[in-house]
Write a protein that holds these residues in place. Structure first.
Motif, PDB file in Angstrom:
ATOM      1  N   VAL A 263       1.035  -0.025  -1.928  1.00  0.00           N
ATOM      2  CA  VAL A 263      -0.149  -0.829  -2.224  1.00  0.00           C
ATOM      3  C   VAL A 263      -0.919  -0.228  -3.379  1.00  0.00           C
ATOM      4  O   VAL A 263      -1.293  -0.910  -4.342  1.00  0.00           O
ATOM      5  CB  VAL A 263      -1.073  -0.904  -0.998  1.00  0.00           C
ATOM      6  CG1 VAL A 263      -2.263  -1.777  -1.291  1.00  0.00           C
ATOM      7  CG2 VAL A 263      -0.308  -1.414   0.191  1.00  0.00           C
ATOM      8  N   SER A 264      -1.158   1.071  -3.302  1.00  0.00           N
ATOM      9  CA  SER A 264      -1.982   1.675  -4.342  1.00  0.00           C
ATOM     10  C   SER A 264      -1.221   1.742  -5.656  1.00  0.00           C
ATOM     11  O   SER A 264      -1.805   1.599  -6.717  1.00  0.00           O
ATOM     12  CB  SER A 264      -2.439   3.057  -3.920  1.00  0.00           C
ATOM     13  OG  SER A 264      -1.359   3.937  -3.969  1.00  0.00           O
TER      14      SER A 264
ATOM     15  N   ALA B 136      -1.746  -1.571  -7.159  1.00  0.00           N
ATOM     16  CA  ALA B 136      -3.083  -1.679  -7.735  1.00  0.00           C
ATOM     17  C   ALA B 136      -3.158  -0.903  -9.045  1.00  0.00           C
ATOM     18  O   ALA B 136      -3.754  -1.362 -10.033  1.00  0.00           O
ATOM     19  CB  ALA B 136      -4.115  -1.153  -6.738  1.00  0.00           C
TER      20      ALA B 136
ATOM     21  N   SER C 154      -6.429  -5.595 -10.442  1.00  0.00           N
ATOM     22  CA  SER C 154      -5.945  -4.518  -9.603  1.00  0.00           C
ATOM     23  C   SER C 154      -5.717  -4.989  -8.169  1.00  0.00           C
ATOM     24  O   SER C 154      -4.666  -4.745  -7.576  1.00  0.00           O
ATOM     25  CB  SER C 154      -7.000  -3.422  -9.605  1.00  0.00           C
ATOM     26  OG  SER C 154      -6.411  -2.203  -9.739  1.00  0.00           O
TER      27      SER C 154
ATOM     28  N   SER D 254      -2.247  -5.395  -6.119  1.00  0.00           N
ATOM     29  CA  SER D 254      -1.951  -4.738  -4.833  1.00  0.00           C
ATOM     30  C   SER D 254      -1.482  -5.763  -3.813  1.00  0.00           C
ATOM     31  O   SER D 254      -0.592  -5.501  -3.008  1.00  0.00           O
ATOM     32  CB  SER D 254      -3.184  -3.987  -4.322  1.00  0.00           C
ATOM     33  OG  SER D 254      -4.141  -4.891  -3.821  1.00  0.00           O
TER      34      SER D 254
ATOM     35  N   THR E  26       2.003  -6.779  -4.613  1.00  0.00           N
ATOM     36  CA  THR E  26       2.927  -5.714  -4.205  1.00  0.00           C
ATOM     37  C   THR E  26       3.200  -5.763  -2.710  1.00  0.00           C
ATOM     38  O   THR E  26       4.359  -5.756  -2.293  1.00  0.00           O
ATOM     39  CB  THR E  26       2.342  -4.332  -4.550  1.00  0.00           C
ATOM     40  OG1 THR E  26       1.856  -4.375  -5.872  1.00  0.00           O
ATOM     41  CG2 THR E  26       3.404  -3.258  -4.409  1.00  0.00           C
TER      42      THR E  26
ATOM     43  N   SER F 126      -4.317  -3.777   2.788  1.00  0.00           N
ATOM     44  CA  SER F 126      -4.089  -3.934   1.353  1.00  0.00           C
ATOM     45  C   SER F 126      -5.360  -4.346   0.623  1.00  0.00           C
ATOM     46  O   SER F 126      -5.622  -3.885  -0.489  1.00  0.00           O
ATOM     47  CB  SER F 126      -3.027  -4.995   1.098  1.00  0.00           C
ATOM     48  OG  SER F 126      -1.889  -4.684   1.813  1.00  0.00           O
TER      49      SER F 126
ATOM     50  N   THR G  98      -7.436  -1.123   0.406  1.00  0.00           N
ATOM     51  CA  THR G  98      -6.883  -0.160  -0.533  1.00  0.00           C
ATOM     52  C   THR G  98      -6.946  -0.690  -1.951  1.00  0.00           C
ATOM     53  O   THR G  98      -7.337   0.024  -2.881  1.00  0.00           O
ATOM     54  CB  THR G  98      -5.408   0.140  -0.196  1.00  0.00           C
ATOM     55  OG1 THR G  98      -5.293   0.289   1.203  1.00  0.00           O
ATOM     56  CG2 THR G  98      -4.942   1.395  -0.871  1.00  0.00           C
ATOM     57  N   GLY G  99      -6.544  -1.950  -2.102  1.00  0.00           N
ATOM     58  CA  GLY G  99      -6.552  -2.554  -3.433  1.00  0.00           C
ATOM     59  C   GLY G  99      -7.929  -2.509  -4.048  1.00  0.00           C
ATOM     60  O   GLY G  99      -8.095  -2.105  -5.207  1.00  0.00           O
TER      61      GLY G  99
END
Lengths: 352, 492
Positions: A111-112, A115, A141, A145, A148, A263, A266-267
């Motif tokens: 995930v990161s 991003a 970003s 993420s 992804t 996500s 985190t994103g």
């Protein structure tokens, strides 16, 4: 022996846990606002926030410089750091519960990395979308993420229809590596923006202002609520997906929900601050040691402690060799990695 | 009986590989239903399909008349609970937290808080499985057996109608295995809980289950009662191993024992003969080089068993003891024998009158040892004396057969030996002193049939078989010789 007993008893009291965590967060915030190149006395901070945020009729006149520092520089910075820390910690806790792996973290799933690719592409091509302008970077970003995580899940489903946790982790790692290579490639091709990209990759919460808080906040609220509402399901899924289904959890639906919420969090965090590692790994782990693995408490406590932790990490990053600021990711890694190593060593020792 | 669970012509498996083919059966309310089969026969796959975690290709699985896929996960969890074989334990929850998860399906939403009914059910489940004492312990502090009980409590907290178990006795020691199965049986009878369980242990399954399903390569081999399913030939064929079926000593259920591969050494025949026998004034002893399969009416080692020491002990004419078995064990102990491995008999006759001889015919040989006296000769057909007291036997007969005897052969050998003995008494005109008729034996005769269980298999030992001939001839001759010596000594 008796002291040990009292200590365990105090720690096992959940209300006390929340109280301690809240006190920790507030102290971190106050210290974070107070300390810097210009020190702001704590009494001023209380008055300023009282005046500005809650419109309290406080008569004392405070130097506008302090008001300016608190309201426009330090407070938004502390709040942003807190939001990012909270997001990473709760996302980490949720991913670990879902993937039944205490070493899982928002970064494991790619995930990161996703991003980061979104952000690096934005910086590399100097993309600036009309209308949103400044927000191009964070929004692209978050979008990256999201793309992804769904590509990872799609891929995992293609390999294994029941989408076992192991498959998801492996797919995440494959994508992480691939996207990491992509970032390295762009860095290699970069000339002038090198420092900007590297600086962003290492993470920072400086000079973001209230705008970024506005971007971050809705994602934080949505993501956190989704996870908090999944606490019981996460408990059940810690015992394995089949067991969770036997207990009555709609595993497929809930898994998608938790992955999406994680996500989002985190994103959004990566988008506004760059990659900040170890928060999502160390904080949930620490809370589990202190207050047990029950997600009903683990998730809210992760928000409080994670927020406070990142505020303090940010404080260290900007004061340790002031006036130069260190990237915050360096600080979290410097604190987090040894702490994590210590936890691992202790755990192994216990098993023996 | 209401059918609760119905599996109709189900096929399916993992992607690309069909594990189960046309499985069809029904489980009724309150049944304890066992699923058996060798590794890879599809037991776990079947259980996963029944618990709804694995989709099936063809057919239909329905619970309470409704197809399983029509239930939501929560609805299904209120009816079916599963005790898995393994459970992931990444984080250390406490026992109570773990059991409380069983209430998930009964809680409507996140907002609905833990109510008193939930608390009651969790407490009850913990009490029923005996884990209340460590409800605040962490799971990883518990032993495998205790953990198993925690997950059983979790399943019970779901208040299910059907409980599915995958080898529930796997990590449990002997007493917990019994405890768990007794408990399950009790629940099926008391409150109509339906239990479907995979078993590895055929004997446990046979003991506790009402009906069994035997799977072979993903197909139903047999469904029925333990007696119908646990047939020797069937199990041998399905599991590809040699087994033997026995009767349980206390309940009318079949028990299955494994037969270890015979080693070359074990195949070597042993012939019991004079060289193993010693006679002195106190006792006759025969110590076999290997344990022998025995059927006897000795004071110790009676019934079927395996023994390698055989003692015929001289006791006084007036021997009287309230507990001869215990006295005999003590006697054996002081002479360096163990009661478990010894068939012990008693006689009041002079041991020097014993007669023994080896009889041989082709591959088969029989070694016979007889001590005989007629002190209390009895005609079995007209005797009216009643005594349950054990007095020293006067005709003690040992028959050592070199061969592999079936159980039928043991009994037939016994009958043959008795007939030969009666004939010897008849020809010597031994009479019952009270009735005056020809005696058939004495009141306390003992007989031992022992076989090495090696070499040639002998199915029958009736009077017109080769073995029967040897036995009857041997017994007749030895008994006659011994009786003559007795008569001579007592100048009758």
């Amino acid at each position: 022996m008796r002291r040990q007993y009292i200590l365990t008893h105090l720690l096992s009291n959940k209300w006390l846990a929340y109280l301690l965590a809240a006190v920790f967060l507030i102290c971190a915030m106050v210290i974070g606002i107070s300390i810097g190149t210009v020190s702001v006395p704590i009494s001023y901070i209380i008055k300023i926030i009282g005046q500005e945020a809650f419109r309290l009729p406080i008569r004392d006149q405070i130097d506008p410089m302090y008001t300016n520092i608190v309201m426009n520089i330090r407070l938004p910075r502390v709040i942003l750091a807190g939001l990012i820390g909270a997001s990473l910690a709760i996302a980490g806790a949720a991913f670990q519960g879902l993937l039944r792996n205490p070493l899982a973290d928002p970064y494991t799933l790619g995930v990161s990395s996703g991003a980061s690719v979104g952000a690096v592409v934005t910086l590399f091509f100097q993309i600036s979308l009309p209308v949103i302008g400044l927000f191009t970077l964070p929004l692209l970003s978050i979008a990256a993420s999201f793309v992804t995580i769904f590509v990872v899940l799609l891929f995992a489903r293609k390999i294994d229809r029941s989408m076992k946790v192991e498959t998801i982790i492996l797919t995440g790692i494959i994508f992480s590596s691939f996207l990491g290579a992509f970032i390295s490639l762009m860095i290699a091709l970069t000339g002038d923006e090198l420092r900007q990209i590297i600086g962003w990759l290492l993470g920072s919460v400086s000079m973001r202002g209230w705008d970024y808080i506005n971007i971050m906040l809705p994602f934080f609220i949505i993501g956190s609520l989704l996870l908090l509402f999944s606490a019981r399901e996460l408990n059940a899924m810690s015992f394995g997906e089949e067991q969770a289904q036997h207990l009555g959890v709609n595993v497929q639906k809930r898994k998608m929900l938790v992955l999406s919420a994680g996500s989002i969090l985190t994103g959004a965090a990566v988008a506004v601050s760059g990659t900040i590692g170890f928060v999502g790994l160390v904080i949930p782990h620490l809370i589990r040691i202190l207050w047990g693995p029950d997600h009903k408490h683990l998730l809210p406590l992760s928000i409080l402690i994670g927020g406070g932790f990142l505020i303090l990490a940010d404080l260290v990053s900007r004061t340790v060799i002031a006036p130069t600021e260190l990237p915050i990711g360096v600080i979290t890694a410097l604190i987090g990695a040894p702490v994590f190593a210590a936890i691992l060593v202790r755990k192994r020792g216990e098993r023996r | 009986m209401t059918k609760l669970l119905s599996i109709g012509n189900v096929s399916g498996g993992y992607s690309g590989e069909t594990v189960l083919h046309n499985i069809m059966f029904e489980v009724h309310k309150g049944e304890l239903f066992g699923v058996l089969g060798p590794n890879g026969s599809g037991k776990t796959t079947l259980l996963k399909m029944m618990s709804g975690v694995m989709p099936y290709g063809h057919g239909k699985i329905s619970i309470k008349g409704k197809e399983i896929s029509a239930y939501t996960a929560k609805e299904l969890a209120k009816i079916v609970a599963v005790l898995p074989q393994h459970s992931a334990q990444t984080f250390s929850y406490t026992v109570k937290e773990t059991v409380s998860l069983g209430r998930y399906a009964h809680q409507r939403s996140w907002l609905q808080s833990w109510n008193t009914e939930d608390e009651e059910m969790v407490k009850k489940a913990m009490a029923q499985t005996g884990i209340t004492a460590f409800q605040d312990h962490y799971l990883d502090e518990l032993s495998g057996g205790e953990r198993q009980r925690v997950f059983l409590a979790q399943a019970l907290a779901q208040e299910p109608e059907i409980l599915l178990l995958d080898e529930p006795t796997n990590h449990l020691d002997l007493s917990f295995q019994k405890e768990l199965l007794d408990q399950l049986k009790h629940w099926t009878e008391e409150r109509g809980l339906t239990v479907v369980s995979i078993f590895h242990d055929l004997n446990l399954a046979g003991l506790y289950c009402d009906r069994l399903l035997l799977l072979e390569k993903g197909q139903v081999n047999q469904i029925g009662t333990p007696i119908e399913v646990l047939r020797e030939e069937r199990i041998t064929a399905v599991y590809h191993t040699s087994i033997e079926k026995l009767a349980h000593p206390a309940v009318p259920k079949p028990q299955i024992v494994l037969l270890p591969e015979e080693t070359a050494q074990n195949r070597n025949n042993i012939e019991i003969n004079e060289q193993y026998l010693t006679v002195n004034d106190d006792h006759i002893q025969l110590i076999a080089p290997k344990p022998l399969r025995t059927l006897s009416s000795g004071v110790t080692g009676a019934g079927f068993g395996w023994h390698h020491t055989f003692i015929n002990r001289h006791v006084d004419q007036n021997y009287d003891c309230s507990d001869p078995v215990q006295e005999m064990k003590e006697y054996l102990g002081t002479h360096g024998f163990t009661g478990e491995e010894t068939v012990g008999m008693m006689t009041a006759v002079n041991l020097n009158d014993a007669s023994f001889q080896l009889y041989q015919e082709g591959e088969i040989s029989v070694f016979i040892v007889v001590t005989a006296g007629t002190g209390n000769a009895v005609d079995a057909t007209s005797s009216q004396r009643m005594s349950s007291k054990l007095a020293p036997g006067t005709i003690n007969t040992w028959v050592f057969i070199n061969g592999h005897l079936s159980e039928a052969a043991f009994v037939q050998a016994m009958v043959t030996a008795t007939e030969a003995k009666v004939k010897a008494l008849l020809d010597l005109e031994i009479r019952d002193p009270i009735t005056g008729t020809i005696a058939t034996g004495t009141s306390t005769d003992s007989l031992l049939i022992a076989a090495a269980q090696r070499g040639e298999t002998i199915e029958y030992a009736g009077t017109i078989t080769l073995l029967g001939n040897l036995v009857s001839k041997g017994i007749y001759e030895c008994t006659t010789t011994s009786l003559k010596r007795y008569k001579k000594r007592h100048s009758l």
